[in-house]
Structure formats: structure tokens, C-alpha cells
Design an enzyme around this catalytic site. Structure first.
Site, short mmCIF file in Angstrom:
data_model
loop_
_atom_site.label_atom_id
_atom_site.label_comp_id
_atom_site.label_asym_id
_atom_site.label_seq_id
_atom_site.Cartn_x
_atom_site.Cartn_y
_atom_site.Cartn_z
N GLY A 9 1.01 -6.28 9.55
CA GLY A 9 0.79 -4.97 10.15
C GLY A 9 0.80 -3.92 9.07
N CYS A 10 1.26 -2.75 9.39
CA CYS A 10 1.29 -1.63 8.45
C CYS A 10 2.00 -2.03 7.15
CB CYS A 10 2.00 -0.45 9.10
SG CYS A 10 2.24 0.94 7.99
N PHE A 11 1.32 -1.87 6.04
CA PHE A 11 1.95 -2.29 4.78
C PHE A 11 3.12 -1.41 4.37
CE2 PHE A 11 -2.29 -0.73 2.78
CZ PHE A 11 -1.96 0.60 2.90
N TRP A 12 3.19 -0.18 4.87
CA TRP A 12 4.35 0.66 4.56
C TRP A 12 5.64 -0.03 4.96
CZ3 TRP A 12 2.94 6.09 6.91
CH2 TRP A 12 1.94 6.70 6.13
#
Length: 171
Positions: A9-12
Site C-alpha cells: 500500500g502507501c509507501f509512507w
């Protein structure tokens, strides 16, 4: 050093869980698996480049084995969601393990099978296991986002539903 690449999902949200262990040299946010050379975040977020948001992890397997990376990875995701992860929807946010060697592929497949057989989740495990392709680092402002803008990172993480899912299913 070896490399491991995971789409969660979101790499952050995928950097911090790996970033604090001895033996992990570097965690880089980026893109993998698509058909566009040198994609930008703007291209990837549309879902049309074929890329997934990923983290590339450079690690010393003598200090931090690949199997431990897999364990951390599984505990950051909903492995049954084939439409994205948490608040981030679309193919670019689907989960995947990109392997660099036959050994990594075999370990990933074994762990996926164990997770499915454990019946921890009622739905099938849909995380894909794919050969690594060209890794494209994300723009600099995405790198180590949780350190650069902790307030925005915490706000995004809190809104995503990821923390609640991890607490309910992995703790």
C-alpha cells in the site's frame, strides 16, 4: 548486502516498520512492476503506469535474515485485500513481494502458504509473489516521509485504518 522489495500500500507507511533494525542498511520508497520508464508519483497514483508503490530494503542477511523481513511485511498489511490497502484504493496500492532470487521466492511462497493454512483470515491470501523488475526511487520528498513531516505522517496513518487492522489482526 541484499535487496528485498515489498508492496504494502502507501509507501509512507511501509518505511518506518523496517527502518529501525540493525542489519537494515537503507529503506527507499519507490515504484516497481509497471510498464512506464522512470515513472513519476503523479503517473503512478493514477493507476495507469502498472507500477505499485514499494519499499526497497537493502539489508545484511547475516544480521537480519530475509525471513524476518517477511514476518515484518505480513504484519503491516491486509493480505486478503486485492483492491488496495486501507484508505488507499487501486492497483498501485495492492500488495506484493518482489523476489530477487529463487531462495527469496521459495521463502515467500512458504510463508504465504503457512499464513493461508493458519486460517488466521477467513478470506484467501491474495498478496502476489513476483519477480523483481526495475526499481524506480520515488521523488525525494517521499523518502523518509515519517521523519521529514511526522505530523502529516501520523495524521495520514491515523486516518488510514492500518493501525486498527494491525492491532486487531496481528498483535
Amino acid at each position: 548486502m541484499e535487496k528485498a522489495t515489498f508492496a504494502g500500500g502507501c509507501f509512507w507507511c511501509m518505511v518506518k516498520p523496517f527502518d529501525t533494525f540493525e542489519g537494515i542498511h537503507k529503506v527507499t520508497s519507490g515504484y516497481m512492476g509497471g510498464h512506464v520508464d522512470n515513472p513519476s508519483y503523479e503517473q503512478v497514483k493514477t493507476g495507469t503506469s502498472g507500477h505499485l508503490e514499494v519499499v526497497e530494503i537493502e539489508f545484511d542477511p547475516a544480521l537480519f535474515p530475509y525471513s524476518q523481513l517477511l514476518e515484518i511485511f505480513w504484519q503491516q498489511i491486509d493480505p486478503t485485500d486485492d483492491e488496495g490497502q486501507f484508505q488507499d484504493r487501486g492497483d498501485q496500492y495492492r500488495t506484493a513481494i518482489f523476489y530477487y532470487t529463487d531462495e527469496q521466492r521459495e521463502q515467500a511462497e512458504l510463508e504465504k502458504t503457512k499464513l493461508q493454512d493458519s486460517q488466521k483470515f477467513a478470506k484467501p491470501i491474495v498478496t502476489r509473489i513476483l519477480p523483481a523488475t526495475t526499481f524506480y526511487p520515488a521523488e525525494e520528498y517521499h523518502q523518509d516521509f515519517y521523519k521529514k513531516d511526522p505530523e502529516h505522517y501520523q495524521q495520514d496513518l491515523a486516518q488510514s485504518g492500518r493501525v486498527e487492522f494491525i492491532e486487531k489482526n496481528w498483535k
